[in-house]
Scaffold this motif. Structure first.
Motif: not given
Length: 145
Positions: A114-126
């Motif tokens: 197994d390898c790492e699981k990535l989860v991506s998030f759109s984020i802003d300055k706030k």
């Protein structure tokens, strides 16, 4: 607690306690028990708790998020234990990586397979400011001993 939401993706990170609250040796005294709860946006949800972060690494994480705010972006940050990592792309995308004890497979995780699981998030300055504020609270609650 750090909470990040992006549509149906969610990530929460909670520092629960020192792993060894009465330890006097700095090698033992600075380990933190950390809990994550994750929804990956594809219908997979999991939570895990591990002693996988040290107090000085919590400070490094705070400094890493602060660097994003001022435009001195360091692409990624990982820690001694490989359970958790973060990377940031200038297009306002935060990727959180989960491996080993924090992997969604949990006890069924297979080293070398197994390898790492990535989860991506759109984020802003706030959102980054909120994360910085939460990390400041955690750093003051769990100082380096």
């Amino acid at each position: 607690m750090i909470d990040i939401c992006d549509g149906d993706k969610r990530f929460s990170l909670k520092v629960c306690s020192y792993e060894f609250p009465f330890a006097s040796d700095s090698d033992d005294a600075n380990w933190l028990s950390v809990e994550v709860q994750v929804e990956d946006g594809d219908g997979v949800e999991w939570s895990a708790k591990e002693a996988c972060l040290r107090t000085f690494e919590l400070v490094e994480l705070l400094d890493w998020f602060r660097s994003i705010l001022v435009g001195r972006i360091k692409k990624e940050i990982y820690f001694t234990e490989g359970e958790l990592g973060f990377s940031y792309v200038a297009d306002k995308t935060l990727c959180v990586s989960f491996d080993f004890g924090f992997h969604p497979k949990g006890l069924n995780y297979e080293y070398g397979v197994d390898c790492e699981k990535l989860v991506s998030f759109s984020i802003d300055k706030k959102i980054i400011c909120n994360i910085v504020e939460e990390l400041e609270v955690l750093v003051s609650k769990f100082p380096i001993r």
